[in-house]
Design an enzyme around this catalytic site. Sequence first.
Site, mmCIF file in Angstrom:
data_model
loop_
_atom_site.group_PDB
_atom_site.id
_atom_site.type_symbol
_atom_site.label_atom_id
_atom_site.label_comp_id
_atom_site.label_asym_id
_atom_site.label_seq_id
_atom_site.Cartn_x
_atom_site.Cartn_y
_atom_site.Cartn_z
ATOM 1 N N GLY A 30 11.085 -16.620 14.385
ATOM 2 C CA GLY A 30 11.239 -18.051 14.635
ATOM 3 C C GLY A 30 10.171 -18.838 13.918
ATOM 4 O O GLY A 30 9.037 -18.390 13.783
ATOM 5 N N PHE A 34 5.947 -26.163 15.961
ATOM 6 C CA PHE A 34 4.600 -25.954 16.470
ATOM 7 C C PHE A 34 4.108 -24.522 16.352
ATOM 8 O O PHE A 34 2.977 -24.236 16.671
ATOM 9 C CB PHE A 34 4.521 -26.383 17.947
ATOM 10 C CG PHE A 34 4.954 -27.792 18.176
ATOM 11 C CD1 PHE A 34 4.157 -28.855 17.781
ATOM 12 C CD2 PHE A 34 6.176 -28.070 18.773
ATOM 13 C CE1 PHE A 34 4.559 -30.161 17.976
ATOM 14 C CE2 PHE A 34 6.581 -29.379 18.986
ATOM 15 C CZ PHE A 34 5.773 -30.426 18.585
ATOM 16 N N ASP A 183 11.991 -30.284 26.381
ATOM 17 C CA ASP A 183 12.555 -29.904 25.088
ATOM 18 C C ASP A 183 13.736 -28.947 25.260
ATOM 19 O O ASP A 183 13.826 -27.929 24.578
ATOM 20 C CB ASP A 183 11.455 -29.293 24.203
ATOM 21 C CG ASP A 183 11.779 -29.410 22.713
ATOM 22 O OD1 ASP A 183 12.704 -30.165 22.354
ATOM 23 O OD2 ASP A 183 11.118 -28.735 21.915
HETATM 24 P P1 ADP Z 1 8.365 -23.627 18.901
HETATM 25 O O1 ADP Z 1 7.427 -24.383 19.779
HETATM 26 O O2 ADP Z 1 7.805 -23.421 17.524
HETATM 27 O O3 ADP Z 1 9.751 -24.192 18.893
HETATM 28 P P2 ADP Z 1 9.423 -21.448 20.524
HETATM 29 O O4 ADP Z 1 8.659 -20.943 21.699
HETATM 30 O O5 ADP Z 1 10.595 -22.318 20.820
HETATM 31 O O6 ADP Z 1 8.418 -22.155 19.514
HETATM 32 O O7 ADP Z 1 9.918 -20.208 19.659
HETATM 33 C C1 ADP Z 1 10.585 -20.402 18.429
HETATM 34 C C2 ADP Z 1 11.722 -19.416 18.280
HETATM 35 O O8 ADP Z 1 11.237 -18.077 18.343
HETATM 36 C C3 ADP Z 1 12.779 -19.487 19.400
HETATM 37 O O9 ADP Z 1 13.760 -20.461 19.141
HETATM 38 C C4 ADP Z 1 13.344 -18.078 19.381
HETATM 39 O O10 ADP Z 1 14.306 -17.935 18.345
HETATM 40 C C5 ADP Z 1 12.140 -17.231 19.035
HETATM 41 N N1 ADP Z 1 11.511 -16.735 20.274
HETATM 42 C C6 ADP Z 1 10.566 -17.357 21.012
HETATM 43 N N2 ADP Z 1 10.223 -16.632 22.094
HETATM 44 C C7 ADP Z 1 10.971 -15.513 22.048
HETATM 45 C C8 ADP Z 1 11.107 -14.350 22.906
HETATM 46 N N3 ADP Z 1 10.374 -14.215 23.997
HETATM 47 N N4 ADP Z 1 12.000 -13.408 22.559
HETATM 48 C C9 ADP Z 1 12.726 -13.522 21.436
HETATM 49 N N5 ADP Z 1 12.666 -14.572 20.607
HETATM 50 C C10 ADP Z 1 11.800 -15.574 20.896
HETATM 51 MG MG MG Z 2 11.205 -24.231 20.340
#
Ligand code: ADP
Ligand code: MG
Length: 402
Positions: A30, A34, A183
Amino acid sequence: VAVSVQEDIRKFQETFDGITGRFRLINRIGEGTFSTVYKAEDLEYDDHQNDWDLEEKENSKWKSPPLRNPRSNLCSLDPASEYSQQRKRPRYVAIKKIYVTSSPMRIHNELELLASLRGCDSVCPLITAFRCTDQVVAVLPYFKHTDFREYFRDMTVPDMQIYFRSLFKALAEVHNKDIIHRDIKPTNFLYEPEKRRGVLVDFGLAEWEGVEKKACLCEEHERDRRRRVTSSIAATVGPAAGYPRNDTRPSRRANRAGTRGFRAPEVLLKCTAQTTKLDIWSAGVILLTILSKRFPFFNSADDVEAMIEIATIFGTRRMKACAYFHGTQFETSIPTIGEKGFGMEKIILWSTCRSGGDDEQPLNKQEKLAVSFLEKCLELDPNKRISAEEALLHEFLRDDSD
Ligand code: ADP
Ligand code: MG
């Protein structure tokens, strides 16, 4: 794994001291506004313990680590910390590398909120967090999921019921703790259609509900609000053609964090007393996306455009009432925005090309039930909007087998 990703992983491992001793980075999964998220194997995983996955969770609850003090945890670089002995370790983890440009306050807020959501079934738990100089990483159990864009067009109404039952259970848990996620959108709800379950991630913009409420009470009393609204230019001289040149009104400030297209009207109108109901609006936008088979459904460049999009559906009469309720005014001279707007059924029929042609296909009973639920989520007035708890009792989500 692409060369550029391998290079990125190599750099991360080089700069983050000690990470290779504990994790084997596998891939980049991902890249958000942020953070960058990597899939990794936890090398300290104890094989005698069960895999950290759904089947296991159904039998015995997920055990999150005892995160007593997120501040001290932030600086803990000791892989053999107290958690290692106590918790069931996942085999695969998601390592969230929070961009160093994020303020320490923001990072601390995210980790602290995740820590207080510990024990919530449908929230992806925080395993631990590490800091290396200015770089902070959060470690979460890896949750297998499918990209929303791969399945949303094919979802039947029963599929939607399963998806939203899971999402609203998560929201109810979060809202019960007085936390606003801020969000809610498909990429922050990791859903696996096969397992019929999802978990909520990304508390980077989340906040305690009371903070804003209190801010509102000291910032603006009802009396002041009325005075400001009635003395506004629009109220005294009527709608002007365009923006006033020397606008002397104090500007409104409020938390507007969120993602384009998913922001609730009260956020767009900069209401200072924002509540958990703003997440319900965003969940409603997801349902509208699925029903209309259009992603993104709302696609605005800024908040004014977003208001125009919402107003096109809801009409000026309801928009004006909504704006007044939030202590501001809604005026528009755009001819395509009517007074009455359109019903959700019409919008869905149009966007799926089931209306207006020779081959009219009205909504069936199931779809009408989904629309009745949608209308409760996309209610302009947050006080009248359905809560997550109430939503779970709505006919659309009620699960009699529970
Ligand atoms: P950001 O604040 O950059 O949006 P996120 O916490 O939403 O960060 O994580 C970005 C992406 O990473 C998510 O949309 C997902 O695809 C992947 N991701 C995040 N956490 C997990 C997890 N625990 N397991 C699998 N994929 C994850
Ligand atoms: Mg996110």
